[in-house]
Design a protein around this motif. Structure first.
Motif, PDB file in Angstrom:
ATOM      1  N   TRP A 197      17.897 -49.248  -0.865  1.00 36.43           N
ATOM      2  CA  TRP A 197      16.708 -49.517  -1.659  1.00 36.43           C
ATOM      3  C   TRP A 197      15.495 -49.033  -0.872  1.00 36.43           C
ATOM      4  O   TRP A 197      15.269 -49.456   0.261  1.00 36.43           O
ATOM      5  CB  TRP A 197      16.548 -51.008  -1.933  1.00 36.43           C
ATOM      6  CG  TRP A 197      17.507 -51.570  -2.926  1.00 36.43           C
ATOM      7  CD1 TRP A 197      17.305 -51.711  -4.269  1.00 36.43           C
ATOM      8  CD2 TRP A 197      18.817 -52.090  -2.683  1.00 36.43           C
ATOM      9  NE1 TRP A 197      18.410 -52.288  -4.863  1.00 36.43           N
ATOM     10  CE2 TRP A 197      19.349 -52.529  -3.906  1.00 36.43           C
ATOM     11  CE3 TRP A 197      19.595 -52.219  -1.529  1.00 36.43           C
ATOM     12  CZ2 TRP A 197      20.610 -53.086  -4.021  1.00 36.43           C
ATOM     13  CZ3 TRP A 197      20.853 -52.776  -1.634  1.00 36.43           C
ATOM     14  CH2 TRP A 197      21.350 -53.201  -2.872  1.00 36.43           C
ATOM     15  N   LEU A 198      14.723 -48.130  -1.475  1.00 33.47           N
ATOM     16  CA  LEU A 198      13.502 -47.619  -0.850  1.00 33.47           C
ATOM     17  C   LEU A 198      12.293 -48.111  -1.635  1.00 33.47           C
ATOM     18  O   LEU A 198      12.305 -48.092  -2.864  1.00 33.47           O
ATOM     19  CB  LEU A 198      13.474 -46.086  -0.857  1.00 33.47           C
ATOM     20  CG  LEU A 198      14.474 -45.331  -0.013  1.00 33.47           C
ATOM     21  CD1 LEU A 198      14.254 -43.830  -0.180  1.00 33.47           C
ATOM     22  CD2 LEU A 198      14.355 -45.707   1.438  1.00 33.47           C
ATOM     23  N   GLU A 199      11.266 -48.525  -0.912  1.00 30.18           N
ATOM     24  CA  GLU A 199       9.987 -48.856  -1.532  1.00 30.18           C
ATOM     25  C   GLU A 199       9.060 -47.665  -1.326  1.00 30.18           C
ATOM     26  O   GLU A 199       8.883 -47.200  -0.204  1.00 30.18           O
ATOM     27  CB  GLU A 199       9.368 -50.088  -0.892  1.00 30.18           C
ATOM     28  CG  GLU A 199      10.094 -51.363  -1.197  1.00 30.18           C
ATOM     29  CD  GLU A 199       9.429 -52.577  -0.583  1.00 30.18           C
ATOM     30  OE1 GLU A 199       9.513 -53.644  -1.206  1.00 30.18           O
ATOM     31  OE2 GLU A 199       8.843 -52.468   0.514  1.00 30.18           O
ATOM     32  N   ILE A 245      12.092 -48.416  -5.535  1.00 31.89           N
ATOM     33  CA  ILE A 245      11.213 -49.467  -6.037  1.00 31.89           C
ATOM     34  C   ILE A 245       9.794 -48.920  -5.971  1.00 31.89           C
ATOM     35  O   ILE A 245       9.281 -48.615  -4.890  1.00 31.89           O
ATOM     36  CB  ILE A 245      11.346 -50.745  -5.184  1.00 31.89           C
ATOM     37  CG1 ILE A 245      12.799 -51.229  -5.205  1.00 31.89           C
ATOM     38  CG2 ILE A 245      10.384 -51.821  -5.672  1.00 31.89           C
ATOM     39  CD1 ILE A 245      13.142 -52.199  -4.105  1.00 31.89           C
ATOM     40  N   LEU A 287       6.016 -49.202  -5.898  1.00 31.36           N
ATOM     41  CA  LEU A 287       5.006 -50.189  -5.527  1.00 31.36           C
ATOM     42  C   LEU A 287       3.667 -49.822  -6.152  1.00 31.36           C
ATOM     43  O   LEU A 287       3.386 -48.641  -6.364  1.00 31.36           O
ATOM     44  CB  LEU A 287       4.855 -50.250  -4.004  1.00 31.36           C
ATOM     45  CG  LEU A 287       6.087 -50.666  -3.218  1.00 31.36           C
ATOM     46  CD1 LEU A 287       5.802 -50.583  -1.726  1.00 31.36           C
ATOM     47  CD2 LEU A 287       6.510 -52.070  -3.598  1.00 31.36           C
ATOM     48  N   ARG A 293      -2.944 -50.700  -0.157  1.00 29.49           N
ATOM     49  CA  ARG A 293      -1.529 -50.747  -0.536  1.00 29.49           C
ATOM     50  C   ARG A 293      -1.209 -49.548  -1.411  1.00 29.49           C
ATOM     51  O   ARG A 293      -2.029 -49.107  -2.197  1.00 29.49           O
ATOM     52  CB  ARG A 293      -1.266 -52.036  -1.318  1.00 29.49           C
ATOM     53  CG  ARG A 293       0.173 -52.263  -1.650  1.00 29.49           C
ATOM     54  CD  ARG A 293       0.381 -53.623  -2.271  1.00 29.49           C
ATOM     55  NE  ARG A 293       1.800 -53.807  -2.514  1.00 29.49           N
ATOM     56  CZ  ARG A 293       2.294 -54.668  -3.352  1.00 29.49           C
ATOM     57  NH1 ARG A 293       1.511 -55.456  -4.030  1.00 29.49           N
ATOM     58  NH2 ARG A 293       3.593 -54.765  -3.513  1.00 29.49           N
ATOM     59  N   GLU A 330       3.031 -46.738   1.117  1.00 32.62           N
ATOM     60  CA  GLU A 330       4.265 -47.090   1.820  1.00 32.62           C
ATOM     61  C   GLU A 330       5.427 -46.175   1.438  1.00 32.62           C
ATOM     62  O   GLU A 330       5.496 -45.669   0.323  1.00 32.62           O
ATOM     63  CB  GLU A 330       4.700 -48.529   1.484  1.00 32.62           C
ATOM     64  CG  GLU A 330       3.707 -49.590   1.824  1.00 32.62           C
ATOM     65  CD  GLU A 330       2.744 -49.910   0.693  1.00 32.62           C
ATOM     66  OE1 GLU A 330       2.021 -50.901   0.823  1.00 32.62           O
ATOM     67  OE2 GLU A 330       2.691 -49.173  -0.308  1.00 32.62           O
ATOM     68  N   ARG A 378       9.338 -46.930   2.759  1.00 30.21           N
ATOM     69  CA  ARG A 378      10.176 -47.652   3.712  1.00 30.21           C
ATOM     70  C   ARG A 378      11.484 -48.093   3.078  1.00 30.21           C
ATOM     71  O   ARG A 378      11.584 -48.255   1.866  1.00 30.21           O
ATOM     72  CB  ARG A 378       9.434 -48.859   4.275  1.00 30.21           C
ATOM     73  CG  ARG A 378       9.096 -49.899   3.237  1.00 30.21           C
ATOM     74  CD  ARG A 378       8.425 -51.120   3.848  1.00 30.21           C
ATOM     75  NE  ARG A 378       7.773 -51.877   2.811  1.00 30.21           N
ATOM     76  CZ  ARG A 378       6.485 -52.116   2.740  1.00 30.21           C
ATOM     77  NH1 ARG A 378       5.680 -51.662   3.655  1.00 30.21           N
ATOM     78  NH2 ARG A 378       5.995 -52.813   1.751  1.00 30.21           N
ATOM     79  N   LYS A 429      13.789 -50.856   2.183  1.00 24.15           N
ATOM     80  CA  LYS A 429      13.639 -52.290   1.941  1.00 24.15           C
ATOM     81  C   LYS A 429      14.927 -53.040   2.223  1.00 24.15           C
ATOM     82  O   LYS A 429      14.916 -54.102   2.817  1.00 24.15           O
ATOM     83  CB  LYS A 429      13.205 -52.558   0.504  1.00 24.15           C
ATOM     84  CG  LYS A 429      13.141 -54.046   0.177  1.00 24.15           C
ATOM     85  CD  LYS A 429      12.519 -54.300  -1.140  1.00 24.15           C
ATOM     86  CE  LYS A 429      12.519 -55.741  -1.557  1.00 24.15           C
ATOM     87  NZ  LYS A 429      11.980 -56.672  -0.614  1.00 24.15           N
ATOM     88  N   GLU A 430      16.048 -52.448   1.784  1.00 27.77           N
ATOM     89  CA  GLU A 430      17.314 -53.168   1.889  1.00 27.77           C
ATOM     90  C   GLU A 430      18.462 -52.174   1.928  1.00 27.77           C
ATOM     91  O   GLU A 430      18.379 -51.080   1.398  1.00 27.77           O
ATOM     92  CB  GLU A 430      17.448 -54.076   0.660  1.00 27.77           C
ATOM     93  CG  GLU A 430      18.583 -55.056   0.701  1.00 27.77           C
ATOM     94  CD  GLU A 430      18.532 -56.020  -0.484  1.00 27.77           C
ATOM     95  OE1 GLU A 430      19.570 -56.607  -0.760  1.00 27.77           O
ATOM     96  OE2 GLU A 430      17.474 -56.160  -1.125  1.00 27.77           O
TER      97      GLU A 430
END
Length: 113
Positions: free
Chosen positions: A30-32, A65, A67, A101, A104, A106, A108-109
């Motif tokens: 999972w990428l944000e 994901i 953001l 914000r 990003e 990153r 995430k999971e």
């Protein structure tokens, strides 16, 4: 296409962490990603599939994901939503926005074995 180098960097990080955290296979990532990160999600998906061949992440699912982007308006001292750099404030029209914000990119999971 910088999405290829991003995908390669993700795979490199997965391989480094597999040694540190003792896993042998990545099943799901999972990428944000924020709208200001300048990443095309579909291009990243394509590149991820290509660079994971013959690695511990081969066949792994990739979920992205999205953001929201936000900025602090120096003109009216309000947090405002933004979709790209150099947007104006939706309240006062000022262009003096400081991104808080949305830039990003990153991991995430992970789901690993």
């Amino acid at each position: 296409m910088h999405e290829m180098s991003i995908a390669e960097g993700v795979v490199q990080l997965l391989e480094e962490q597999s040694l540190a955290q003792n896993y042998t296979r990545v099943k799901h990532v999972w990428l944000e990603i924020g709208p200001l990160a300048a990443v095309e999600s579909e291009a990243l998906r394509f590149c991820f599939d290509a660079v994971t061949r013959n690695t511990l992440a081969e066949g792994a699912l990739l979920d992205i994901i999205d953001l929201p982007g936000e900025a602090w308006c120096l003109g009216c001292a309000t947090t405002v939503p933004i979709t790209q750099r150099y947007d104006s404030c939706v309240h006062c029209g000022s262009y003096q926005l400081q991104v808080t914000r949305g830039d990003e990119l990153r991991i995430k999971e992970l789901e690993v074995e």
